[in-house]
Design a protein around this motif. Structure first.
Motif, PDB file in Angstrom:
ATOM      1  N   GLU A 178      -0.196  19.898  -7.173  1.00  9.30           N
ATOM      2  CA  GLU A 178      -1.336  19.217  -6.567  1.00  9.30           C
ATOM      3  C   GLU A 178      -0.937  18.180  -5.532  1.00  9.30           C
ATOM      4  O   GLU A 178      -1.785  17.626  -4.848  1.00  9.30           O
ATOM      5  CB  GLU A 178      -2.180  18.554  -7.661  1.00  9.30           C
ATOM      6  N   ARG A 179       0.334  17.910  -5.405  1.00 12.63           N
ATOM      7  CA  ARG A 179       0.792  16.914  -4.430  1.00 12.63           C
ATOM      8  C   ARG A 179       0.637  17.450  -3.015  1.00 12.63           C
ATOM      9  O   ARG A 179       0.734  18.651  -2.778  1.00 12.63           O
ATOM     10  CB  ARG A 179       2.261  16.570  -4.669  1.00 12.63           C
ATOM     11  N   PRO A 180       0.433  16.560  -2.033  1.00  6.66           N
ATOM     12  CA  PRO A 180       0.359  17.027  -0.643  1.00  6.66           C
ATOM     13  C   PRO A 180       1.753  17.389  -0.125  1.00  6.66           C
ATOM     14  O   PRO A 180       2.759  16.877  -0.628  1.00  6.66           O
ATOM     15  CB  PRO A 180      -0.193  15.818   0.108  1.00  6.66           C
ATOM     16  N   ASN A 181       1.811  18.280   0.860  1.00  9.93           N
ATOM     17  CA  ASN A 181       3.088  18.596   1.491  1.00  9.93           C
ATOM     18  C   ASN A 181       3.523  17.396   2.314  1.00  9.93           C
ATOM     19  O   ASN A 181       2.721  16.798   3.027  1.00  9.93           O
ATOM     20  CB  ASN A 181       2.970  19.832   2.375  1.00  9.93           C
ATOM     21  N   ARG A 182       4.804  17.056   2.198  1.00 12.34           N
ATOM     22  CA  ARG A 182       5.333  15.903   2.914  1.00 12.34           C
ATOM     23  C   ARG A 182       6.638  16.288   3.593  1.00 12.34           C
ATOM     24  O   ARG A 182       7.412  17.076   3.062  1.00 12.34           O
ATOM     25  CB  ARG A 182       5.572  14.741   1.955  1.00 12.34           C
ATOM     26  N   PHE A 183       6.872  15.730   4.759  1.00  8.73           N
ATOM     27  CA  PHE A 183       8.074  16.003   5.533  1.00  8.73           C
ATOM     28  C   PHE A 183       9.306  15.563   4.748  1.00  8.73           C
ATOM     29  O   PHE A 183       9.352  14.460   4.210  1.00  8.73           O
ATOM     30  CB  PHE A 183       8.018  15.270   6.870  1.00  8.73           C
ATOM     31  N   GLY A 184      10.287  16.449   4.636  1.00 13.07           N
ATOM     32  CA  GLY A 184      11.538  16.120   3.969  1.00 13.07           C
ATOM     33  C   GLY A 184      11.548  16.426   2.491  1.00 13.07           C
ATOM     34  O   GLY A 184      12.595  16.350   1.861  1.00 13.07           O
ATOM     35  N   HIS A 185      10.409  16.757   1.903  1.00 14.70           N
ATOM     36  CA  HIS A 185      10.350  17.072   0.479  1.00 14.70           C
ATOM     37  C   HIS A 185      10.438  18.595   0.321  1.00 14.70           C
ATOM     38  O   HIS A 185       9.454  19.267   0.030  1.00 14.70           O
ATOM     39  CB  HIS A 185       9.063  16.516  -0.132  1.00 14.70           C
ATOM     40  N   ILE A 186      11.637  19.109   0.504  1.00 12.47           N
ATOM     41  CA  ILE A 186      11.850  20.549   0.611  1.00 12.47           C
ATOM     42  C   ILE A 186      11.537  21.261  -0.695  1.00 12.47           C
ATOM     43  O   ILE A 186      10.854  22.278  -0.700  1.00 12.47           O
ATOM     44  CB  ILE A 186      13.302  20.824   1.057  1.00 12.47           C
ATOM     45  N   TYR A 187      12.007  20.743  -1.821  1.00 12.55           N
ATOM     46  CA  TYR A 187      11.801  21.426  -3.103  1.00 12.55           C
ATOM     47  C   TYR A 187      10.311  21.534  -3.434  1.00 12.55           C
ATOM     48  O   TYR A 187       9.797  22.618  -3.713  1.00 12.55           O
ATOM     49  CB  TYR A 187      12.543  20.690  -4.224  1.00 12.55           C
TER      50      TYR A 187
ATOM     51  N   SER B 105       0.834  -1.198   0.000  1.00 14.25           N
ATOM     52  CA  SER B 105       0.000   0.000   0.000  1.00 14.25           C
ATOM     53  C   SER B 105       0.874   1.256   0.000  1.00 14.25           C
ATOM     54  O   SER B 105       0.512   2.254  -0.616  1.00 14.25           O
ATOM     55  CB  SER B 105      -0.950   0.007   1.197  1.00 14.25           C
ATOM     56  N   ARG B 106       2.007   1.211   0.665  1.00 11.24           N
ATOM     57  CA  ARG B 106       2.911   2.361   0.668  1.00 11.24           C
ATOM     58  C   ARG B 106       3.477   2.608  -0.722  1.00 11.24           C
ATOM     59  O   ARG B 106       3.573   3.747  -1.171  1.00 11.24           O
ATOM     60  CB  ARG B 106       4.035   2.142   1.676  1.00 11.24           C
ATOM     61  N   GLN B 107       3.803   1.533  -1.440  1.00 14.35           N
ATOM     62  CA  GLN B 107       4.306   1.656  -2.802  1.00 14.35           C
ATOM     63  C   GLN B 107       3.231   2.239  -3.716  1.00 14.35           C
ATOM     64  O   GLN B 107       3.518   3.106  -4.544  1.00 14.35           O
ATOM     65  CB  GLN B 107       4.773   0.292  -3.332  1.00 14.35           C
ATOM     66  N   GLN B 108       1.998   1.808  -3.562  1.00 17.00           N
ATOM     67  CA  GLN B 108       0.907   2.346  -4.365  1.00 17.00           C
ATOM     68  C   GLN B 108       0.693   3.825  -4.047  1.00 17.00           C
ATOM     69  O   GLN B 108       0.427   4.631  -4.949  1.00 17.00           O
ATOM     70  CB  GLN B 108      -0.382   1.564  -4.111  1.00 17.00           C
ATOM     71  N   TYR B 109       0.798   4.205  -2.774  1.00 16.58           N
ATOM     72  CA  TYR B 109       0.655   5.600  -2.367  1.00 16.58           C
ATOM     73  C   TYR B 109       1.743   6.464  -3.006  1.00 16.58           C
ATOM     74  O   TYR B 109       1.471   7.528  -3.550  1.00 16.58           O
ATOM     75  CB  TYR B 109       0.712   5.696  -0.842  1.00 16.58           C
ATOM     76  N   ARG B 110       2.980   5.987  -2.992  1.00 19.64           N
ATOM     77  CA  ARG B 110       4.084   6.731  -3.591  1.00 19.64           C
ATOM     78  C   ARG B 110       3.893   6.888  -5.097  1.00 19.64           C
ATOM     79  O   ARG B 110       4.137   7.953  -5.657  1.00 19.64           O
ATOM     80  CB  ARG B 110       5.409   6.033  -3.305  1.00 19.64           C
ATOM     81  N   GLU B 111       3.456   5.817  -5.760  1.00 27.34           N
ATOM     82  CA  GLU B 111       3.234   5.890  -7.198  1.00 27.34           C
ATOM     83  C   GLU B 111       2.109   6.865  -7.529  1.00 27.34           C
ATOM     84  O   GLU B 111       2.193   7.602  -8.516  1.00 27.34           O
ATOM     85  CB  GLU B 111       2.916   4.505  -7.748  1.00 27.34           C
ATOM     86  N   ALA B 112       1.067   6.877  -6.705  1.00 27.18           N
ATOM     87  CA  ALA B 112      -0.048   7.801  -6.937  1.00 27.18           C
ATOM     88  C   ALA B 112       0.416   9.247  -6.784  1.00 27.18           C
ATOM     89  O   ALA B 112       0.046  10.116  -7.585  1.00 27.18           O
ATOM     90  CB  ALA B 112      -1.191   7.506  -5.973  1.00 27.18           C
ATOM     91  N   ILE B 113       1.246   9.517  -5.791  1.00 23.18           N
ATOM     92  CA  ILE B 113       1.746  10.879  -5.579  1.00 23.18           C
ATOM     93  C   ILE B 113       2.679  11.287  -6.715  1.00 23.18           C
ATOM     94  O   ILE B 113       2.614  12.405  -7.220  1.00 23.18           O
ATOM     95  CB  ILE B 113       2.447  11.002  -4.213  1.00 23.18           C
ATOM     96  N   ARG B 114       3.532  10.382  -7.158  1.00 17.44           N
ATOM     97  CA  ARG B 114       4.463  10.718  -8.241  1.00 17.44           C
ATOM     98  C   ARG B 114       3.740  10.986  -9.553  1.00 17.44           C
ATOM     99  O   ARG B 114       4.259  11.703 -10.408  1.00 17.44           O
ATOM    100  CB  ARG B 114       5.470   9.589  -8.424  1.00 17.44           C
ATOM    101  N   SER B 115       2.566  10.413  -9.732  1.00 16.90           N
ATOM    102  CA  SER B 115       1.832  10.637 -10.975  1.00 16.90           C
ATOM    103  C   SER B 115       1.070  11.963 -10.962  1.00 16.90           C
ATOM    104  O   SER B 115       0.567  12.388 -11.995  1.00 16.90           O
ATOM    105  CB  SER B 115       0.852   9.486 -11.226  1.00 16.90           C
ATOM    106  N   MET B 116       0.983  12.614  -9.805  1.00 14.04           N
ATOM    107  CA  MET B 116       0.272  13.889  -9.689  1.00 14.04           C
ATOM    108  C   MET B 116       1.171  15.043 -10.134  1.00 14.04           C
ATOM    109  O   MET B 116       2.390  14.972  -9.989  1.00 14.04           O
ATOM    110  CB  MET B 116      -0.143  14.145  -8.231  1.00 14.04           C
ATOM    111  N   PRO B 117       0.572  16.125 -10.673  1.00 14.05           N
ATOM    112  CA  PRO B 117       1.369  17.329 -10.955  1.00 14.05           C
ATOM    113  C   PRO B 117       1.963  17.884  -9.658  1.00 14.05           C
ATOM    114  O   PRO B 117       1.398  17.709  -8.580  1.00 14.05           O
ATOM    115  CB  PRO B 117       0.357  18.307 -11.541  1.00 14.05           C
ATOM    116  N   LEU B 118       3.089  18.548  -9.757  1.00 15.97           N
ATOM    117  CA  LEU B 118       3.830  19.014  -8.581  1.00 15.97           C
ATOM    118  C   LEU B 118       2.995  19.895  -7.661  1.00 15.97           C
ATOM    119  O   LEU B 118       3.054  19.768  -6.451  1.00 15.97           O
ATOM    120  CB  LEU B 118       5.095  19.760  -9.016  1.00 15.97           C
TER     121      LEU B 118
END
Length: 88
Positions: A41-50, A26-39
């Motif tokens: 529209e993605r949710p803010n995530r800890f450590g993703h500074i850029y 499920s974590r892998q599916q979540y990551r793939e779903a986020i990566r397929s989103m435009p920048l």
């Protein structure tokens, strides 16, 4: 007594192994779903500074993304923001 404790330990180890595999999938599916989103529209995530910084700058300059519903204050006062240009 020892056999019972050993049996319980084996059953728990198998259950935890199965649960961790499901969590990893499920974590892998979540990551793939986020990566397929435009920048933007993605949710803010800890450590993703850029990505977090780009989204914050965009929201400060232009407000919410086109198509997203915004809340209006109860007293009806709100700012009229310029229409943002599409960002890729």
């Amino acid at each position: 007594m020892r056999q019972g404790v050993l049996l319980i330990a084996v059953v728990l180890a198998l259950a935890v192994g199965t649960m961790s595999n499901a969590f990893a999938n499920s974590r892998q599916q979540y990551r793939e779903a986020i990566r397929s989103m435009p920048l933007l529209e993605r949710p803010n995530r800890f450590g993703h500074i850029y990505g977090n910084t780009v989204r914050r700058i965009y929201h400060r300059r232009y407000g919410s993304l086109p198509g997203q519903q915004t809340t209006v204050p109860e007293n009806g006062s709100h700012l009229v923001l310029p229409t943002p240009t599409p960002v890729q």
